[in-house]
Design an enzyme around this catalytic site. Structure first.
Site, PDB file in Angstrom:
ATOM      1  CE1 TYR A  32      -2.801   7.487  -3.045  1.00  0.00           C
ATOM      2  CE2 TYR A  32      -1.565   9.231  -4.122  1.00  0.00           C
ATOM      3  CZ  TYR A  32      -1.922   7.908  -4.024  1.00  0.00           C
ATOM      4  OH  TYR A  32      -1.377   7.006  -4.902  1.00  0.00           O
ATOM      5  CG  ASP A  68      -5.139   2.522  -8.120  1.00  0.00           C
ATOM      6  OD1 ASP A  68      -4.644   1.588  -7.464  1.00  0.00           O
ATOM      7  OD2 ASP A  68      -5.539   3.587  -7.616  1.00  0.00           O
ATOM      8  CD  GLU A 123      -3.034  -0.252  -0.117  1.00  0.00           C
ATOM      9  OE1 GLU A 123      -3.003   0.252  -1.254  1.00  0.00           O
ATOM     10  OE2 GLU A 123      -3.635  -1.299   0.135  1.00  0.00           O
ATOM     11  CG  HIS A 124      -0.082   4.793   0.653  1.00  0.00           C
ATOM     12  ND1 HIS A 124      -0.488   6.047   0.276  1.00  0.00           N
ATOM     13  CD2 HIS A 124      -1.137   4.234   1.280  1.00  0.00           C
ATOM     14  CE1 HIS A 124      -1.748   6.237   0.670  1.00  0.00           C
ATOM     15  NE2 HIS A 124      -2.170   5.146   1.282  1.00  0.00           N
ATOM     16  CG  LEU A 135     -13.175  -1.954  -4.096  1.00  0.00           C
ATOM     17  CD1 LEU A 135     -14.601  -2.482  -4.202  1.00  0.00           C
ATOM     18  CD2 LEU A 135     -12.219  -3.093  -3.764  1.00  0.00           C
ATOM     19  N   GLY A 179     -15.097   5.282  -4.395  1.00  0.00           N
ATOM     20  CA  GLY A 179     -14.443   5.815  -3.202  1.00  0.00           C
ATOM     21  C   GLY A 179     -14.283   4.756  -2.118  1.00  0.00           C
TER      22      GLY A 179
HETATM   23  P1  ADP Z   1     -11.858   4.937  -5.890  1.00  0.00           P
HETATM   24  O1  ADP Z   1     -10.942   5.038  -7.058  1.00  0.00           O
HETATM   25  O2  ADP Z   1     -11.233   4.253  -4.717  1.00  0.00           O
HETATM   26  O3  ADP Z   1     -13.179   4.332  -6.223  1.00  0.00           O
HETATM   27  P2  ADP Z   1     -11.742   7.781  -6.133  1.00  0.00           P
HETATM   28  O4  ADP Z   1     -12.161   8.882  -5.238  1.00  0.00           O
HETATM   29  O5  ADP Z   1     -10.333   7.745  -6.589  1.00  0.00           O
HETATM   30  O6  ADP Z   1     -12.141   6.421  -5.402  1.00  0.00           O
HETATM   31  O7  ADP Z   1     -12.649   7.772  -7.435  1.00  0.00           O
HETATM   32  C1  ADP Z   1     -14.067   7.811  -7.309  1.00  0.00           C
HETATM   33  C2  ADP Z   1     -14.609   8.841  -8.287  1.00  0.00           C
HETATM   34  O8  ADP Z   1     -14.574   8.322  -9.624  1.00  0.00           O
HETATM   35  C3  ADP Z   1     -16.072   9.170  -8.040  1.00  0.00           C
HETATM   36  O9  ADP Z   1     -16.212  10.146  -7.026  1.00  0.00           O
HETATM   37  C4  ADP Z   1     -16.488   9.698  -9.413  1.00  0.00           C
HETATM   38  O10 ADP Z   1     -16.051  11.021  -9.589  1.00  0.00           O
HETATM   39  C5  ADP Z   1     -15.686   8.802 -10.359  1.00  0.00           C
HETATM   40  N1  ADP Z   1     -16.518   7.645 -10.764  1.00  0.00           N
HETATM   41  C6  ADP Z   1     -16.333   6.352 -10.450  1.00  0.00           C
HETATM   42  N2  ADP Z   1     -17.298   5.562 -10.985  1.00  0.00           N
HETATM   43  C7  ADP Z   1     -18.132   6.381 -11.655  1.00  0.00           C
HETATM   44  C8  ADP Z   1     -19.347   6.186 -12.416  1.00  0.00           C
HETATM   45  N3  ADP Z   1     -19.883   4.980 -12.570  1.00  0.00           N
HETATM   46  N4  ADP Z   1     -19.935   7.283 -12.960  1.00  0.00           N
HETATM   47  C9  ADP Z   1     -19.387   8.506 -12.799  1.00  0.00           C
HETATM   48  N5  ADP Z   1     -18.256   8.744 -12.100  1.00  0.00           N
HETATM   49  C10 ADP Z   1     -17.642   7.718 -11.523  1.00  0.00           C
HETATM   50 MG    MG Z   2      -9.072   6.188  -7.109  1.00  0.00          MG
END
Ligand code: ADP
Ligand code: MG
Length: 375
Positions: free
Chosen positions: A212, A162, A24-25, A115, A112
């Site tokens: 982060y 990722d 991680e990181h 994953l 968020g």
């Molecule tokens: P993680 O990558 O861990 O899921 P992040 O904060 O890095 O968390 O990314 C999540 C962001 O990606 C959401 O807040 C949104 O802006 C975007 N996102 C992810 N899936 C979708 C989706 N199905 N439709 C629109 N935006 C999405």
């Molecule tokens: Mg992310």
């Protein structure tokens, strides 16, 4: 959106999320990671729309969409639009092959939650446009331009893990990736009779992006101090524990702890790879618990909810190990659980979590799955 009335997709892309077994990181410290894609994903449906410059994007999950003019790509004040715009901007630096298209996206990948729905979003779009317009981008181009898009348009200074995992994974394997050389190998994993169970805390503490970037800076501060004495050190990946101890008095306790975690975590990835090759599942579990301890105490990117779930699992003999996965401050814990006890574990964890935090836990098993593909 208007385009949806005559939407007839020519191409469907499946773009998976990922878990990281350990490491991680470490990616932005140019060390090692052990991720794999999972079966939860974002589905992209794409069609050319006959226009030169007009594009339409619609997220089924958000029930909202937006229009883009390819001649005037710029950052948006709407967060999710920046993942899309960032990718288009990066692609436009490499090729002018993209013309008008329509795209919908639909996901069963929690956002968020550690994953990496963000990488699934970036890489899926880049992969889809590459197919739709025959852009000639390699998988590695897609990985790298997606990472850069997240830096420049979203503002998260993420490492390469990722995007790499989302695109390069193979069913039944984790990837041992060296984030410095980008050398990688696929390691088969068969946890039989154990399974990987994700417990989603359902919390996503807002610190994630800002902290982060702070962690990244703290590591860079540590590297600068180590490098003064050991010029051969360009990243924490190059540093040893002895080097760190030798300059301990020159750095703050916080910077020392951050560096200490990364150095140990890199070692743990390599130990994990060995344990996987020997199918030594007790060792796999022990390394997960050790990693979580560091994530929580030294790197300080855990939270009470994740700590609670990891601690809870320790009282459960059928669980070999657990840790928070992803950037931190919530999201999911990864648990290695005997298959006969999965339902019982989920049920008891849910009850305990609900009574402690009044939050309904989300739980699901994951399998190492294939990277981005055309359906
Ligand atoms: P993680 O990558 O861990 O899921 P992040 O904060 O890095 O968390 O990314 C999540 C962001 O990606 C959401 O807040 C949104 O802006 C975007 N996102 C992810 N899936 C979708 C989706 N199905 N439709 C629109 N935006 C999405
Ligand atoms: Mg992310």
């Amino acid at each position: 959106m208007k385009f949806l009335e005559k939407f007839d997709p020519q191409l469907i892309i499946e773009s998976p999320g990922r878990i990281n077994l350990i490491g991680e990181h470490t990616d932005y410290n140019l060390g090692y990671v052990l991720p794999t894609a999972i079966e939860k994903k974002i589905i992209f449906r794409l069609q050319k729309n006959g226009s030169e410059t007009e594009c339409n994007i619609y997220s089924t999950d958000f029930d909202t969409g937006f229009k883009i003019d390819l001649r005037t790509i710029a950052r948006s004040s709407v967060e999710w639009e920046n993942y899309i715009l960032g990718v288009l901007n990066e692609i436009s630096k490499r090729t002018d092959g993209v013309i008008g298209f329509d795209c919908t996206l639909e996901s069963n990948l929690p956002q968020g939650s550690g994953l990496s729905s963000s990488a699934a979003l970036e890489c899926g779009l880049a992969f889809g446009l590459n197919e739709l317009f025959d852009l000639g981008l390699t998988k590695m181009d897609i990985v790298q331009l997606s990472q850069t898009a997240e830096h420049t348009y979203v503002g998260t200074q993420c490492g390469i893990m990722d995007q790499f995992a989302s695109v390069m994974s193979q069913t039944g394997h984790v990837i041992l990736l060296d984030c410095k050389s980008l050398e990688h190998s696929q390691i088969p994993i068969a946890f039989e009779p154990y399974q990987m169970v994700m417990l989603n805390t359902k919390v996503s503490h807002n610190l994630a992006t800002s902290e982060y970037n702070v962690r990244k800076q703290e590591c860079e501060e540590g590297v600068a101090i180590i490098k003064n004495k050991y010029p051969e050190v360009d990243s924490l990946r190059d540093a040893t524990r002895d080097m760190l101890e030798a300059v301990k008095h020159e750095m703050s306790d916080v910077v020392f702890d951050r560096c200490s975690f990364i150095i140990s975590e890199n070692e743990r990835v390599l130990l994990m790879a060995e344990a996987l090759k020997k199918n030594d599942l007790n060792r796999v579990g022990a390394l997960l618990y050790e990693a979580h301890e560091g994530i929580s105490k030294l790197y300080e990117v855990s939270c009470p909810e994740s700590d609670f779930l990891v601690d809870f699992s320790k009282d459960f003999p059928a669980v070999l190990g657990a840790r928070q996965t992803g950037g931190g401050f919530g999201g999911c814990t990864l648990n290695i659980v005997h298959k006969d006890a999965v339902d019982d574990f989920i049920q008891q964890a849910s009850t305990a979590y609900k009574s402690r935090f009044n939050i309904a836990l989300e739980a699901f098993t994951v399998r190492p799955s294939a990277g981005t593909m055309v359906r």
